[in-house]
Design an enzyme around this catalytic site. Sequence first.
Site, PDB file in Angstrom:
ATOM      1  N   GLN A 133       4.049   3.441   6.278  1.00 13.68           N
ATOM      2  CA  GLN A 133       5.485   3.726   6.289  1.00 13.68           C
ATOM      3  C   GLN A 133       5.809   4.736   5.200  1.00 13.68           C
ATOM      4  OE1 GLN A 133       7.855  -0.210   6.861  1.00 13.68           O
ATOM      5  NE2 GLN A 133       5.896  -0.754   5.987  1.00 13.68           N
ATOM      6  N   ASN A 134       4.825   5.038   4.359  1.00 15.83           N
ATOM      7  CA  ASN A 134       5.072   5.921   3.227  1.00 15.83           C
ATOM      8  C   ASN A 134       5.113   7.374   3.658  1.00 15.83           C
ATOM      9  OD1 ASN A 134       5.056   3.652   1.714  1.00 15.83           O
ATOM     10  ND2 ASN A 134       3.009   3.949   0.865  1.00 15.83           N
ATOM     11  N   CYS A 137      11.716  22.297  12.267  1.00 16.75           N
ATOM     12  CA  CYS A 137      12.824  23.178  12.659  1.00 16.75           C
ATOM     13  C   CYS A 137      13.613  22.508  13.784  1.00 16.75           C
ATOM     14  CB  CYS A 137      12.289  24.533  13.132  1.00 16.75           C
ATOM     15  SG  CYS A 137      13.609  25.607  13.702  1.00 16.75           S
ATOM     16  N   HIS A 182       6.812   7.086   9.553  1.00 11.55           N
ATOM     17  CA  HIS A 182       8.120   7.582   9.084  1.00 11.55           C
ATOM     18  C   HIS A 182       8.072   9.038   8.631  1.00 11.55           C
ATOM     19  CE1 HIS A 182       9.506   3.174   8.173  1.00 11.55           C
ATOM     20  NE2 HIS A 182       9.576   3.484   9.446  1.00 11.55           N
ATOM     21  N   SER A 228       7.860  -4.883   2.366  1.00  8.76           N
ATOM     22  CA  SER A 228       8.756  -6.033   2.208  1.00  8.76           C
ATOM     23  C   SER A 228       9.097  -6.717   3.530  1.00  8.76           C
ATOM     24  CB  SER A 228      10.049  -5.586   1.531  1.00  8.76           C
ATOM     25  OG  SER A 228      10.673  -4.598   2.320  1.00  8.76           O
ATOM     26  N   ASP A 231       4.663   9.692   1.260  1.00 13.55           N
ATOM     27  CA  ASP A 231       3.823  10.412   0.291  1.00 13.55           C
ATOM     28  C   ASP A 231       2.462  10.728   0.922  1.00 13.55           C
ATOM     29  OD1 ASP A 231       1.815   8.321  -0.243  1.00 13.55           O
ATOM     30  OD2 ASP A 231       3.382   7.247  -1.334  1.00 13.55           O
ATOM     31  N   CYS A 276      13.311  29.486   9.085  1.00 14.84           N
ATOM     32  CA  CYS A 276      12.149  28.896   9.761  1.00 14.84           C
ATOM     33  C   CYS A 276      11.058  29.962   9.880  1.00 14.84           C
ATOM     34  CB  CYS A 276      12.550  28.397  11.148  1.00 14.84           C
ATOM     35  SG  CYS A 276      11.135  27.891  12.146  1.00 14.84           S
ATOM     36  N   ARG A 316      11.369  14.551  -4.341  1.00 10.00           N
ATOM     37  CA  ARG A 316      10.280  13.642  -3.955  1.00 10.00           C
ATOM     38  C   ARG A 316       8.989  14.439  -3.743  1.00 10.00           C
ATOM     39  NH1 ARG A 316      13.860  11.564  -5.060  1.00 10.00           N
ATOM     40  NH2 ARG A 316      12.485  11.369  -6.812  1.00 10.00           N
TER      41      ARG A 316
HETATM   42  P1  NAD Z   1       9.866  -1.849   0.108  1.00 13.02           P
HETATM   43  O1  NAD Z   1      10.232  -1.065  -1.114  1.00 13.02           O
HETATM   44  O2  NAD Z   1      10.957  -2.409   0.951  1.00 13.02           O
HETATM   45  O3  NAD Z   1       8.930  -3.064  -0.341  1.00 13.02           O
HETATM   46  C1  NAD Z   1       7.853  -2.878  -1.214  1.00 13.02           C
HETATM   47  C2  NAD Z   1       7.019  -4.137  -1.221  1.00 13.02           C
HETATM   48  O4  NAD Z   1       5.845  -3.902  -1.986  1.00 13.02           O
HETATM   49  C3  NAD Z   1       7.723  -5.344  -1.850  1.00 13.02           C
HETATM   50  O5  NAD Z   1       7.550  -6.478  -1.018  1.00 13.02           O
HETATM   51  C4  NAD Z   1       7.009  -5.523  -3.184  1.00 13.02           C
HETATM   52  O6  NAD Z   1       6.925  -6.890  -3.591  1.00 13.02           O
HETATM   53  C5  NAD Z   1       5.632  -4.985  -2.876  1.00 13.02           C
HETATM   54  N1  NAD Z   1       4.916  -4.438  -4.037  1.00 13.02           N
HETATM   55  C6  NAD Z   1       5.414  -3.789  -5.116  1.00 13.02           C
HETATM   56  N2  NAD Z   1       4.447  -3.410  -5.939  1.00 13.02           N
HETATM   57  C7  NAD Z   1       3.274  -3.835  -5.395  1.00 13.02           C
HETATM   58  C8  NAD Z   1       1.907  -3.739  -5.770  1.00 13.02           C
HETATM   59  N3  NAD Z   1       1.527  -3.124  -6.898  1.00 13.02           N
HETATM   60  N4  NAD Z   1       0.976  -4.280  -4.950  1.00 13.02           N
HETATM   61  C9  NAD Z   1       1.332  -4.908  -3.789  1.00 13.02           C
HETATM   62  N5  NAD Z   1       2.615  -5.017  -3.387  1.00 13.02           N
HETATM   63  C10 NAD Z   1       3.571  -4.485  -4.165  1.00 13.02           C
HETATM   64  O7  NAD Z   1       8.907  -0.912   0.951  1.00 13.02           O
HETATM   65  P2  NAD Z   1       8.688  -0.764   2.521  1.00 13.02           P
HETATM   66  O8  NAD Z   1       8.586  -2.113   3.132  1.00 13.02           O
HETATM   67  O9  NAD Z   1       7.563   0.194   2.666  1.00 13.02           O
HETATM   68  O10 NAD Z   1      10.024  -0.084   3.062  1.00 13.02           O
HETATM   69  C11 NAD Z   1      10.621   1.013   2.354  1.00 13.02           C
HETATM   70  C12 NAD Z   1      10.972   2.218   3.201  1.00 13.02           C
HETATM   71  O11 NAD Z   1      11.321   3.292   2.284  1.00 13.02           O
HETATM   72  C13 NAD Z   1       9.807   2.742   4.013  1.00 13.02           C
HETATM   73  O12 NAD Z   1      10.275   2.964   5.274  1.00 13.02           O
HETATM   74  C14 NAD Z   1       9.368   4.071   3.355  1.00 13.02           C
HETATM   75  O13 NAD Z   1       9.352   5.123   4.297  1.00 13.02           O
HETATM   76  C15 NAD Z   1      10.444   4.417   2.351  1.00 13.02           C
HETATM   77  N6  NAD Z   1       9.835   4.647   0.980  1.00 13.02           N
HETATM   78  C16 NAD Z   1       8.640   5.316   0.868  1.00 13.02           C
HETATM   79  C17 NAD Z   1       8.057   5.493  -0.373  1.00 13.02           C
HETATM   80  C18 NAD Z   1       6.732   6.240  -0.442  1.00 13.02           C
HETATM   81  O14 NAD Z   1       6.444   7.070   0.421  1.00 13.02           O
HETATM   82  N7  NAD Z   1       5.857   5.957  -1.447  1.00 13.02           N
HETATM   83  C19 NAD Z   1       8.653   4.986  -1.522  1.00 13.02           C
HETATM   84  C20 NAD Z   1       9.889   4.312  -1.386  1.00 13.02           C
HETATM   85  C21 NAD Z   1      10.459   4.137  -0.120  1.00 13.02           C
END
Ligand code: NAD
Length: 235
Positions: free
Chosen positions: A91-92, A117, A109, A178, A94, A136, A59
């Site tokens: 929540q991302n 560590c 998150h 979501s 990245d 570490c 990732r």
């Molecule tokens: P999720 O994957 O559960 O939901 C993604 C939501 O985004 C969906 O409702 C979908 O319809 C919507 N979506 C998709 N493409 C879109 C767009 N172009 N524009 C607007 N909306 C769009 O994601 P979540 O609710 O963030 O939960 C997932 C968990 O997994 C998080 O806790 C996160 O930490 C982790 N995660 C992070 C990443 C990242 O850092 N990029 C990627 C995958 C999962």
Amino acid sequence: MVRFKNIVILTGAGISAESGVKTFRDNDGLWENHHIEDVATPEAFARDPHLVHNFYNERRAQLRAVKPNPAHKALAKLQQELPGTVSIITQNVDDLHERGGGEDIIHIHGELTQIRCKACAAIHTWQGDCTQSTTCPKCDREAVLRPNIVWFGEMPFFMDTIIDRLASCDLFISVGTSGNVYPAAGFVANVQEMGRAHTIEVNLEPSEGSSQFAELRQGKAGELLPVLVDELLAS
Ligand code: NAD
């Protein structure tokens, strides 16, 4: 539109989808072909640290191949140009908000570009790979490093700051999430209990909690957010 002075924006995997980072629910509940219980729980790390390190190494490497999209850039523009406060809670894991110009991003998150560590609690900025034999940089011990990611079953980061921001905002916007993962899924209800903020959801499809928002803007974040930001700045 009303002039808002204190805006809180919650973002999820959907805001990074147009950059090429796969979301989670849109792929049958798999994260890059892995079940979350195999790569995103403390039990998984205890059982197979090699697999979990590899997953996050991949990732982290993927970050170098993707770029921020117009949605990340629009939110950064809002932070820079609104005469008021704009807090971004993501929540991302990245770093696309930061690379799109965003500031003081609250990573509830954790972050892919950090390693923690377990022995001395130091948090290190990390760009490359990490394995069980990496030591570490602070305490020099082996097999003590883990991704600084909040796994399922662990306490999210920065909750006190987040509750303060939610309590004082006059606009709450949720983008690309979501509404399945708590506590973030409950923020819209928290906002309504604590204040009188207007609430907007921006999502490809209505989320689990969509009915709790005053307004739904349905479509791609990369197309809708630049328009919404211009409306907010023009008001
Ligand atoms: P999720 O994957 O559960 O939901 C993604 C939501 O985004 C969906 O409702 C979908 O319809 C919507 N979506 C998709 N493409 C879109 C767009 N172009 N524009 C607007 N909306 C769009 O994601 P979540 O609710 O963030 O939960 C997932 C968990 O997994 C998080 O806790 C996160 O930490 C982790 N995660 C992070 C990443 C990242 O850092 N990029 C990627 C995958 C999962």
